[in-house]
Design an enzyme around this catalytic site. Structure first.
Site, PDB file in Angstrom:
ATOM      1  N   ASN A   1       0.859  -1.189   0.000  1.00 36.59           N
ATOM      2  CA  ASN A   1       0.000   0.000   0.000  1.00 36.59           C
ATOM      3  C   ASN A   1       0.893   1.235   0.000  1.00 36.59           C
ATOM      4  O   ASN A   1       1.483   1.585   1.013  1.00 36.59           O
ATOM      5  CB  ASN A   1      -0.887  -0.049   1.258  1.00 36.59           C
ATOM      6  CG  ASN A   1      -1.728   1.205   1.434  1.00 36.59           C
ATOM      7  OD1 ASN A   1      -1.828   2.033   0.529  1.00 36.59           O
ATOM      8  ND2 ASN A   1      -2.334   1.332   2.612  1.00 36.59           N
TER       9      ASN A   1
ATOM     10  N   LYS B   1       0.090   4.278  -0.288  1.00 30.85           N
ATOM     11  CA  LYS B   1      -0.552   5.473   0.300  1.00 30.85           C
ATOM     12  C   LYS B   1      -0.317   6.691  -0.607  1.00 30.85           C
ATOM     13  O   LYS B   1      -0.216   6.534  -1.822  1.00 30.85           O
ATOM     14  CB  LYS B   1      -0.067   5.695   1.732  1.00 30.85           C
ATOM     15  CG  LYS B   1      -0.212   4.415   2.569  1.00 30.85           C
ATOM     16  CD  LYS B   1      -0.061   4.627   4.029  1.00 30.85           C
ATOM     17  CE  LYS B   1      -0.253   3.299   4.754  1.00 30.85           C
ATOM     18  NZ  LYS B   1      -0.182   3.388   6.195  1.00 30.85           N
TER      19      LYS B   1
ATOM     20  N   HIS C   1      -9.557   1.217   5.016  1.00 38.44           N
ATOM     21  CA  HIS C   1      -8.287   1.401   5.726  1.00 38.44           C
ATOM     22  C   HIS C   1      -8.519   2.340   6.915  1.00 38.44           C
ATOM     23  O   HIS C   1      -9.323   3.275   6.826  1.00 38.44           O
ATOM     24  CB  HIS C   1      -7.246   1.988   4.763  1.00 38.44           C
ATOM     25  CG  HIS C   1      -5.864   1.962   5.347  1.00 38.44           C
ATOM     26  ND1 HIS C   1      -5.440   2.906   6.256  1.00 38.44           N
ATOM     27  CD2 HIS C   1      -4.843   1.098   5.181  1.00 38.44           C
ATOM     28  CE1 HIS C   1      -4.188   2.610   6.617  1.00 38.44           C
ATOM     29  NE2 HIS C   1      -3.811   1.520   5.978  1.00 38.44           N
TER      30      HIS C   1
ATOM     31  N   GLU D   1      -6.898   4.740   7.993  1.00 36.15           N
ATOM     32  CA  GLU D   1      -6.675   6.161   7.683  1.00 36.15           C
ATOM     33  C   GLU D   1      -7.923   6.772   7.049  1.00 36.15           C
ATOM     34  O   GLU D   1      -8.178   7.963   7.205  1.00 36.15           O
ATOM     35  CB  GLU D   1      -5.435   6.304   6.781  1.00 36.15           C
ATOM     36  CG  GLU D   1      -4.157   6.105   7.596  1.00 36.15           C
ATOM     37  CD  GLU D   1      -2.964   5.572   6.823  1.00 36.15           C
ATOM     38  OE1 GLU D   1      -2.976   5.616   5.580  1.00 36.15           O
ATOM     39  OE2 GLU D   1      -2.013   5.088   7.486  1.00 36.15           O
TER      40      GLU D   1
ATOM     41  N   GLU E   1      -5.189  -4.811  10.803  1.00 38.46           N
ATOM     42  CA  GLU E   1      -4.168  -3.780  10.978  1.00 38.46           C
ATOM     43  C   GLU E   1      -4.435  -3.013  12.272  1.00 38.46           C
ATOM     44  O   GLU E   1      -5.247  -2.077  12.276  1.00 38.46           O
ATOM     45  CB  GLU E   1      -4.202  -2.793   9.812  1.00 38.46           C
ATOM     46  CG  GLU E   1      -3.929  -3.422   8.469  1.00 38.46           C
ATOM     47  CD  GLU E   1      -3.408  -2.396   7.474  1.00 38.46           C
ATOM     48  OE1 GLU E   1      -2.296  -2.591   6.971  1.00 38.46           O
ATOM     49  OE2 GLU E   1      -4.081  -1.383   7.240  1.00 38.46           O
TER      50      GLU E   1
ATOM     51  N   GLY F   1       2.504   2.537  10.723  1.00 41.35           N
ATOM     52  CA  GLY F   1       3.429   3.649  10.537  1.00 41.35           C
ATOM     53  C   GLY F   1       4.170   4.059  11.803  1.00 41.35           C
ATOM     54  O   GLY F   1       4.801   5.113  11.842  1.00 41.35           O
TER      55      GLY F   1
ATOM     56  N   SER G   1       3.505  -1.799  10.265  1.00 51.02           N
ATOM     57  CA  SER G   1       4.960  -1.766  10.415  1.00 51.02           C
ATOM     58  C   SER G   1       5.647  -3.092  10.088  1.00 51.02           C
ATOM     59  O   SER G   1       6.634  -3.453  10.711  1.00 51.02           O
ATOM     60  CB  SER G   1       5.346  -1.314  11.826  1.00 51.02           C
ATOM     61  OG  SER G   1       4.883   0.002  12.065  1.00 51.02           O
TER      62      SER G   1
HETATM   63  P1  PGA Z   1       2.829   0.538   7.592  1.00 50.78           P
HETATM   64  O1  PGA Z   1       1.361   0.672   6.976  1.00 50.78           O
HETATM   65  O2  PGA Z   1       3.407  -0.742   7.057  1.00 50.78           O
HETATM   66  O3  PGA Z   1       3.570   1.746   7.122  1.00 50.78           O
HETATM   67  O4  PGA Z   1       2.679   0.487   9.075  1.00 50.78           O
HETATM   68  C1  PGA Z   1       0.513  -0.431   6.824  1.00 50.78           C
HETATM   69  C2  PGA Z   1      -0.811   0.019   6.270  1.00 50.78           C
HETATM   70  O5  PGA Z   1      -1.313   1.048   6.706  1.00 50.78           O
HETATM   71  O6  PGA Z   1      -1.374  -0.640   5.362  1.00 50.78           O
END
Ligand code: PGA
Length: 246
Positions: free
Chosen positions: A9, A11, A93, A95, A165, A171, A210
């Protein structure tokens, strides 16, 4: 046997140049031991379609509209994504749940659009830090999945992937331990089994938050972890490929 899926992903990162470079590295690596998919920002999807034409790497979008077409300024429909060659869409997601107040009802609508357009939906669920600290991680995930479990048919579920997640791990550099992740994955598998045994056996449940090459193998060794949704580490070809090789 569920085949591992490693999904990158991106983003709101990358440019035309960096997208092109990253995609070529993935194509050249030619990894076949697992399924690989990348999710570039909308403007680079056509580029992904071009670069990945002869590759086994699939691509998809990070979101889509809950509407089919019409006066929805700024939105992109599932049909348009299919039209450009996407085969998967990430839905719900955290976010988007947080920044755009996406509800479980809206997420179900989006999943229905994705499935109606013959694509696969990767539905994200996961608890916040305060929910984990309050001991309601399992309850949160159960709630987030309940509409999908009651509304989608078994045939529709063949094209749904769940991504667990934990919000506190996204992140932040703080991965859930393999045991923490497995506990929730096992719980999700039980929820699927309550609907139908084949659902539990077939549905892929990815871990996200992460994920790095250093932590991937241990996560993938868990019985109910069927791959990863990778954010930050998917922008670095070597790191992402190392995760795929795990
Ligand atoms: P990250 O993001 O690996 O940077 O923690 C994962 C995600 O949000 O899909």
């Amino acid at each position: 046997m569920r085949r591992l899926l490693i999904a990158g992903n991106w983003k709101m990162n990358a440019s035309m140049d960096t997208s092109s470079a990253l995609l070529s590295e993935l194509v050249n690596a030619d990894i076949r031991a697992c399924d690989i998919a990348v999710f570039p920002p909308f403007p680079y999807l056509a580029l992904a379609a071009d670069c990945l034409r002869a590759s086994t790497v699939r691509f998809g979008a990070q979101d889509c509209s809950d509407q089919a077409s019409g006066a929805y300024t700024g939105e992109v429909s599932a049909e348009m994504l299919r039209d450009v060659g996407a085969s998967m869409v990430i839905v719900g997601h955290s976010e988007r749940r947080q920044r755009h107040a996406e509800t479980d009802e809206l997420i179900l609508e989006k999943v229905q659009r994705v499935l109606a357009a013959d694509m696969t939906a990767i539905v994200c669920v996961g608890e916040t830090l305060s929910q984990r600290q309050a001991g309601v991680a399992e309850q949160t995930v159960t709630q987030q999945l309940s509409l999908l479990l009651s509304q989608l048919s078994l045939v529709q579920w063949q094209r749904v992937v769940i991504a667990y997640e934990p919000v506190w791990a996204i992140g932040t550099g703080e991965t859930a331990s393999p045991e923490q992740a497995q506990a929730i994955h096992g719980h999700i598998r039980q929820l699927l089994a309550q609907v139908a045994a084949p659902l539990a056996e077939q549905t892929r449940i990815l871990y996200g938050g992460s994920v790095k090459s250093a932590s991937a193998a241990e996560l993938f060794a868990q019985p109910d972890i069927d791959g990863a949704l990778v954010g930050g580490a998917s922008l670095d070809a070597a790191e992402f490929l190392a995760i795929c090789q795990s």
